[in-house]
Design a protein around this motif. Sequence first.
Motif, mmCIF file in Angstrom:
data_model
loop_
_atom_site.group_PDB
_atom_site.id
_atom_site.type_symbol
_atom_site.label_atom_id
_atom_site.label_comp_id
_atom_site.label_asym_id
_atom_site.label_seq_id
_atom_site.Cartn_x
_atom_site.Cartn_y
_atom_site.Cartn_z
ATOM 1 N N LEU A 54 0.836 -1.205 -0.015
ATOM 2 C CA LEU A 54 0.180 -0.208 0.095
ATOM 3 C C LEU A 54 0.965 1.291 0.144
ATOM 4 N N LYS A 55 1.815 1.401 -0.581
ATOM 5 C CA LYS A 55 2.862 2.539 -0.633
ATOM 6 C C LYS A 55 2.051 3.547 -1.180
ATOM 7 N N ASN A 56 2.239 4.706 -0.451
ATOM 8 C CA ASN A 56 1.599 5.888 -0.874
ATOM 9 C C ASN A 56 0.130 5.983 -1.030
ATOM 10 N N THR A 57 -0.411 4.775 -0.374
ATOM 11 C CA THR A 57 -1.921 4.717 -0.662
ATOM 12 C C THR A 57 -2.706 5.303 0.396
ATOM 13 N N HIS A 58 -3.784 6.005 0.071
ATOM 14 C CA HIS A 58 -4.488 6.691 1.100
ATOM 15 C C HIS A 58 -5.899 5.707 1.330
ATOM 16 N N VAL A 59 -6.178 5.497 2.467
ATOM 17 C CA VAL A 59 -7.125 4.799 2.970
ATOM 18 C C VAL A 59 -8.360 5.666 3.837
ATOM 19 N N GLU A 60 -9.093 5.988 3.196
ATOM 20 C CA GLU A 60 -10.295 6.820 4.020
ATOM 21 C C GLU A 60 -10.764 6.429 5.085
ATOM 22 N N GLU A 61 -11.020 5.010 5.033
ATOM 23 C CA GLU A 61 -11.643 4.482 6.174
ATOM 24 C C GLU A 61 -11.085 2.988 6.447
ATOM 25 N N LEU A 62 -10.297 2.589 7.503
ATOM 26 C CA LEU A 62 -9.767 1.391 8.014
ATOM 27 C C LEU A 62 -10.935 0.669 8.660
ATOM 28 N N VAL A 63 -11.099 -0.513 8.594
ATOM 29 C CA VAL A 63 -12.020 -1.237 9.367
ATOM 30 C C VAL A 63 -11.272 -2.311 10.034
ATOM 31 N N LEU A 64 -11.289 -2.337 11.512
ATOM 32 C CA LEU A 64 -10.463 -3.287 12.017
ATOM 33 C C LEU A 64 -11.718 -4.223 12.473
ATOM 34 N N PHE A 82 1.684 3.750 4.079
ATOM 35 C CA PHE A 82 0.141 4.072 3.691
ATOM 36 C C PHE A 82 -0.298 4.957 4.713
ATOM 37 N N TYR A 83 -1.362 5.881 4.365
ATOM 38 C CA TYR A 83 -1.943 6.650 5.265
ATOM 39 C C TYR A 83 -3.428 6.436 5.377
ATOM 40 N N VAL A 84 -3.725 6.553 6.613
ATOM 41 C CA VAL A 84 -5.216 6.161 7.107
ATOM 42 C C VAL A 84 -5.994 7.299 7.609
ATOM 43 N N GLU A 85 -6.690 7.723 7.060
ATOM 44 C CA GLU A 85 -7.863 8.909 7.484
ATOM 45 C C GLU A 85 -8.446 8.698 8.751
ATOM 46 N N LYS A 86 -9.261 7.734 8.593
ATOM 47 C CA LYS A 86 -10.266 7.300 9.760
ATOM 48 C C LYS A 86 -9.994 5.685 10.071
ATOM 49 N N VAL A 87 -10.209 5.574 11.359
ATOM 50 C CA VAL A 87 -10.504 3.998 11.799
ATOM 51 C C VAL A 87 -11.563 3.876 12.460
ATOM 52 N N SER A 88 -12.225 2.534 12.115
ATOM 53 C CA SER A 88 -13.400 2.087 12.709
ATOM 54 C C SER A 88 -13.014 0.777 13.477
ATOM 55 N N PHE A 89 -13.821 0.746 14.767
ATOM 56 C CA PHE A 89 -13.547 -0.686 15.331
ATOM 57 C C PHE A 89 -14.722 -1.637 15.263
ATOM 58 N N GLY A 90 -14.430 -2.692 14.921
ATOM 59 C CA GLY A 90 -15.741 -3.749 14.846
ATOM 60 C C GLY A 90 -16.046 -4.136 15.939
ATOM 61 N N ASN A 91 -17.427 -5.104 15.894
ATOM 62 C CA ASN A 91 -17.782 -5.479 16.905
ATOM 63 C C ASN A 91 -17.382 -6.641 17.605
ATOM 64 N N LYS A 92 -16.277 -7.283 16.971
ATOM 65 C CA LYS A 92 -15.632 -8.414 17.467
ATOM 66 C C LYS A 92 -14.386 -8.073 18.509
ATOM 67 N N LEU A 93 -14.168 -6.828 18.600
ATOM 68 C CA LEU A 93 -13.094 -6.197 19.481
ATOM 69 C C LEU A 93 -13.480 -6.305 20.914
ATOM 70 N N ASN A 94 -12.311 -6.384 21.729
ATOM 71 C CA ASN A 94 -12.457 -6.097 23.074
ATOM 72 C C ASN A 94 -12.125 -4.788 23.421
ATOM 73 N N PRO A 95 -12.951 -3.861 23.688
ATOM 74 C CA PRO A 95 -12.687 -2.449 24.073
ATOM 75 C C PRO A 95 -11.741 -2.273 25.296
ATOM 76 N N LYS A 96 -11.637 -3.120 26.116
ATOM 77 C CA LYS A 96 -10.807 -2.864 27.342
ATOM 78 C C LYS A 96 -9.341 -3.588 27.004
ATOM 79 N N SER A 97 -9.185 -4.028 25.774
ATOM 80 C CA SER A 97 -7.729 -4.653 25.504
ATOM 81 C C SER A 97 -6.749 -3.517 25.750
ATOM 82 N N GLU A 98 -5.449 -3.757 25.914
ATOM 83 C CA GLU A 98 -4.488 -2.723 26.014
ATOM 84 C C GLU A 98 -4.273 -2.321 24.454
ATOM 85 N N THR A 99 -4.191 -3.122 23.476
ATOM 86 C CA THR A 99 -3.646 -2.558 22.219
ATOM 87 C C THR A 99 -5.081 -1.657 21.512
ATOM 88 N N PHE A 100 -6.388 -2.063 21.970
ATOM 89 C CA PHE A 100 -7.235 -1.346 21.610
ATOM 90 C C PHE A 100 -7.062 0.369 22.276
#
Length: 212
Positions: A54-64, A82-100
């Motif tokens: 994704l060299k020099n690629t612009h991602v408007e929304e990245l959904v994890l 690459f450049y990520v403008e916005k990130v979205s967090f999916g419902n399978k993630l643990n919102p209390k995890s350290e990485t999150f």
Amino acid sequence: MHGEEGNRLGLKLPYGASLFVREENSCYLELFDLIETRIKRLAVSSFDITQMNLKNTHVEELVLVDEEALEFFYNSTENSEFYVEKVSFGNKLNPKSETFLRLIERVHEGETAAPRKIKNLVLGRNSFFGFLEKTRRISQRKIHVEEVVVTQNGKGTGPETSTRIVVSKKISITGNARVLLFIELGPELNHLDIDELQRQCRSPRIVLRSTS
């Protein structure tokens, strides 16, 4: 998966296209040239995003979508091309995890390698109050998101914290209406009057019905 220059003879994505990449279908990426491309929405599930060129690629929304995708992305942010403008967090993630929590911190601290904004934050499975407790360490005390989806059952009043989630575009709450005590609305949603609901939430003598 890609060489030094990638597949320069591959198909170029037209603007507006979205990709959903997981380990099982990642082999088809060889058909595309994703270098210097603008991708509207890229969803990743159980896949190492660094395997994509994704060299020099612009991602408007990245959904994890899941924890594995989150870990791969977080560990690669310092060296990503690459450049990520916005990130979205999916419902399978643990919102209390350290990485999150660390990724949210990076966004709000304005780190160069981090996404600029949070588009969608999903706090399901009664995780809202626990998430607020964990985010006390964020210095700004306000988490800015475009959209938030909350499912919080029970009659709990929530933690003692000054942290608030500021929502600019869309809000969905199912279950405990006291979630509203920790929500602030941005200018685009100021036509919604939640002051009376918040007042009722603060009164121990008023029984609140679930809201959605």
